[in-house]
Design an enzyme around this catalytic site. Structure first.
Site, PDB file in Angstrom:
ATOM      1  CG  ASP A   8      -1.698   1.241   1.444  1.00 57.01           C
ATOM      2  OD1 ASP A   8      -1.674   2.103   0.550  1.00 57.01           O
ATOM      3  OD2 ASP A   8      -2.364   1.360   2.495  1.00 57.01           O
ATOM      4  CE  LYS A  69      -1.661   7.206  -3.293  1.00 55.22           C
ATOM      5  NZ  LYS A  69      -2.197   6.278  -2.286  1.00 55.22           N
ATOM      6  CD  GLU A 168      -5.038   3.683  -2.285  1.00 60.11           C
ATOM      7  OE1 GLU A 168      -5.907   4.451  -1.816  1.00 60.11           O
ATOM      8  OE2 GLU A 168      -3.911   4.074  -2.623  1.00 60.11           O
ATOM      9  CG  ASP A 190      -9.498   4.305   0.839  1.00 58.86           C
ATOM     10  OD1 ASP A 190      -9.030   4.904   1.833  1.00 58.86           O
ATOM     11  OD2 ASP A 190      -8.793   3.749  -0.011  1.00 58.86           O
TER      12      ASP A 190
END
Lengths: 600, 210
Positions: A8, A69, A168, A190
């Protein structure tokens, strides 16, 4: 068996997991953990990654990079709005790529992610006692092609072969699906450090099908922290320098985390040469600050449900993922929306890595006890006459997918046909993103409408698109493979989807109108060509009738906004000319002209 | 029901599925005579059993999907990719009455483009009326339920007619008058399918913004 791990690669933290004979496990030993904060500090003499870098944030604010990211696979224009609040510099380098930091310490987001991945990889190797070369890496469901490609590149730089880029929320569902549920629909919420995703999956006989995904790559814990920072700054009487702001940020985050478990919290900010300031915050005050963000996530849930054609009560299980899903207000809002308890058994920080490990194990040939069927995130198709977008593979179709459709030409003796390939949800190619083009050459000269061009779209299990075309009468073929390099910018993706909903009806009417007008032009051109021959075939009365109808039709086409009106006259024209067309062109050519979609 | 009388190219067991040998788990090369119907072990007919198709699909995809062949040799990787996309393609076609009808015609007229007929003016007028009613609905006027009932009834009638027509067609596919009628009915189904899609969109909107 060679180890294949799941990683992850998160906005704030990265970690790895694997399948062992005992089941799904985080990769950690007593001495070493694969859990690495996604932070990189570039110091004059060395590069520091992870926990140590995090602690250097205050000392080296300009060369300690975090949350990068968010910049993966993006251009300068996409991120312009969020640069003000960063202690480090972000600037555009060649080809609109982003570069973080000053001259000496400048790194691309891919390089920084690679450093984090390398750290995770080497720790896993220490834990396992053997080399790790392959991994499944997760990305937010809403990452576009460019962002996924950037992630692949980062892994390559870190010496890892990517077995699969996995979404994810899907990974989270896989981690939860283990033996818990046989059938039903799962919604994965999420809410991570930098992004928010919601995905809906169906499990039936160990088959996981993604029904819909929705989200926002610019809604996450970072935004909550920023809102909290705005509150915190207002509590400090003097303006702060970069270092002071970093110290304040740490205090604000500490308050937020403390308030997940208690009703009020306090932190003291001590800066050199200044009176210490006590920051006091209650749960109620925090709730007020973050409520707008929590509500925004509910809107995304509604859109995902809408896309899957479901109501809240159809969802059997709600799985919470990501650090921000720990916030009591967030949990409360989601619980209230669905009216049922949430799944919180697995650690929301670990569940994504665990699911990635499960998929990695499957791809390594380890188990056959489940299957995940993934989907195409945006519709794919080609441009047809009038600039309309002809969708071949529709958004949310399962992959691998193949679709073949037949087209024809609009001009006589066309020996080459250009196929323009697009991605998007709107009715016109001008509003979609072009992926590529190729030319089908060497078709023998034929009247317009006679060539039969079969176009095939094929998307493989990794989301790679291949387009081929074949002219059936001559057997001429051509093919193109599209490697998604620079994807849609997120702003484009959200704008495109929002616009497609707002303009759906308008587009539809405009499109039919454009198509009918194009048809009128085709008929007028065709009639002009055959008119001399027609004199010998049909009676003067009939020809006069056709002539009148054609004039009526061209006049109407030039001014009407009503597609149905034009359609009625076109049908009338079709009726009047049917016998004539039969005689002149024969059945095949007539039908080709009347019924086939034509390429520009 | 169709019968698969051919054998596995590795262990020579009689195949239950033309794509996969359940005895030795070998992926099979696709034979020329296979159709969307035969790979789901269904008879060639406009009348289908959607639950059976779903069942066979789920069963086959759990055996054929490329994820299970990531470590396999090139032949098996390629076949699993081909077969899985074929399964998706075939299922999408068979579960859509319009596509299913076109596909059935193409089976009897291979290599020819399947064209639609022109529905009579009365039918088109009826479609315009529906379109206008939908415009009203989108603008927040009128009632969802009666319109939905009318659309559904129309579709049921069309599909019923087509099912009967195709029953005859499978025995008399040279009957051009019958084929012309089927083409016209298929054009009607297309109109109704489009209207239903639009209705669904409006219905979703209404459900979320009461």
């Amino acid at each position: 068996m060679e180890p294949v791990i799941g990683i992850d690669l998160g906005t704030t933290n990265s970690l790895a997991a694997q399948v062992t004979p005992k089941g799904l496990e985080m990769l950690e030993s007593e001495q070493v953990t694969s859990h690495v904060p996604s932070v990189v500090a570039i110091l004059p003499d060395r590069i520091v990654v992870g926990q140590e870098a995090l602690s250097l944030r205050e000392e080296y604010p300009k060369t300690t990079f975090y949350s990068f990211k968010r910049f993966m696979g993006r251009g300068a224009k996409d991120v312009a709005a969020e640069l003000d609040n960063l202690p480090y510099q972000v600037r555009a380098s060649e080809r609109d790529h982003l570069c973080l930091g000053c001259q000496e310490g400048c790194k691309s987001p891919e390089e920084l992610s690679a450093l984090v991945l390398q750290e995770v990889k080497s720790r896993c190797e220490q834990i396992l006692g053997q080399a790790v070369k392959k991994a499944v890496i997760t990305v937010p469901a809403y990452f576009d092609d460019g962002q996924r490609q950037a992630t692949r590149m980062a892994a390559e730089l870190a010496g890892l072969e990517v077995m699969r880029i996995l979404n994810e929320p899907t990974a989270a569902a896989l981690a939860y699906g283990l033996g818990e549920k046989d059938d039903g629909k799962i919604l994965v919420y999420d809410f991570g450090g930098g992004t928010f995703d919601v995905s809906i999956l169906e499990i039936k006989n160990k088959l996981f099908k993604v029904l819909a995904t929705h989200g926002d790559t610019h809604l996450g814990g970072d935004d909550l922290d920023q809102a909290l920072m705005n509150w915190a700054k207002a509590q400090i009487p003097v303006p702060l320098n970069a270092r002071g702001l970093q110290a304040l940020k740490s205090k604000a985050e500490a308050l937020k985390i403390a308030l997940s478990n208690q009703l009020e919290a306090e932190e003291t900010l001590s800066l050199p040469g200044q009176e210490p300031v006590v920051l006091h915050l209650t749960r109620t005050e925090l709730d007020q600050i973050i409520a707008p963000f929590a509500d925004e996530t509910l809107t995304h849930i509604k859109l995902a449900l809408q896309a899957a054609d479901l109501r809240p009560e159809d969802i059997g299980d709600v799985v919470m993922v990501g650090g921000s899903s720990r916030i009591p207000l967030v949990r409360e809002r989601v619980r209230a929306f669905f009216g049922k308890p949430l799944h919180l058994r697995l650690n929301p920080d670990q569940v994504v890595a665990l699911g990635a490990a499960r998929q990695a194990h499957l791809l390594a040939g380890g188990s056959r006890d489940f299957l995940l069927m993934d989907v195409v995130p945006l519709s794919l198709g080609i441009e047809t006459l009038g600039g309309t977008f002809n969708k071949m593979i529709i958004k949310n179709a399962s992959i691998p997918a193949r679709v073949t459709e037949e087209f024809s030409t609009s001009v006589d003796n066309q020996t080459g046909i250009t196929l323009n390939i697009f991605q998007g949800e709107r009715e016109f190619v001008a509003d979609c993103r072009k992926l590529g083009q190729f030319i089908l050459k060497g078709i023998p000269p034929m009247p317009a409408g006679l060539p039969r061009v079969k176009v095939t779209f094929f998307v493989d299990a990794n989301g790679l698109l291949r387009v081929s075309a074949k002219e059936e009468r001559s057997g001429i073929e051509a093919e193109i493979e599209i490697i998604p390099t620079h994807g849609l910018k997120q702003a484009e993706v959200s704008n495109m989807i929002r616009a497609s909903m707002e303009h759906a009806q308008e587009d539809f009417e405009q499109r039919t109108l454009v198509e009918f007008r194009a048809k009128v032009n085709l008929i007028a051109a065709g009639m002009a060509k055959i008119w001399p021959q027609a004199q010998t075939l049909r009676s003067p009365e009939e020809l006069a009738q056709i002539q009148t109808q054609l004039e009526k039709l061209t006049a109407l086409a030039s001014h009407t906004q009503n597609p149905m009106e034009l359609k009625a006259e076109l049908d009338q024209m079709g009726n009047l000319t049917r016998d004539l067309a039969d005689q002149i062109m024969g059945e095949a050519a007539r039908q080709a002209l009347l019924e086939t979609k034509t390429l520009p | 029901m169709t019968q698969h009388d051919h054998q596995c190219d590795a262990c020579h067991s009689t195949l239950k599925s033309s794509l996969f040998c359940s005895a030795c788990e070998r992926l099979q090369q696709l034979q020329d005579q296979e159709t969307y119907f035969s790979i789901f072990d269904q008879p060639v007919s406009f009348r289908i059993d959607p639950a059976a198709i779903e069942r066979v699909f789920d069963d086959l995809v759990m055996k054929l999907h490329p994820d299970f062949f990531a470590q396999a040799d090139e032949r098996d990787q390629a076949l699993s990719l081909q077969h899985t996309s074929l399964l998706h393609e075939a299922k999408a076609c068979l579960l859509n009455p319009f596509e299913r009808g076109k596909y059935l015609i193409s089976l009897f007229y291979p290599g020819e483009a399947v064209t639609l007929g022109n529905p009579p003016p009365a039918f088109l007028a009826e479609m315009f009326a529906f379109q206008e009613a939908l415009d009203d609905l989108a603008a927040g006027k009128g009632d969802l339920q009666p319109l939905q009932a009318n659309l559904n009834e129309l579709q049921t009638r069309l599909l019923h007619y087509l099912a009967n027509a195709f029953d005859q067609f499978t025995h008399r596919h040279d009957d051009q008058a019958l084929l012309a009628r089927i083409r016209e009915e298929l054009a009607k189904v297309k109109f109704v399918t489009n209207l239903q899609a639009r209705f669904k969109e409006i219905q979703k909107e209404a459900a979320w913004n009461p």
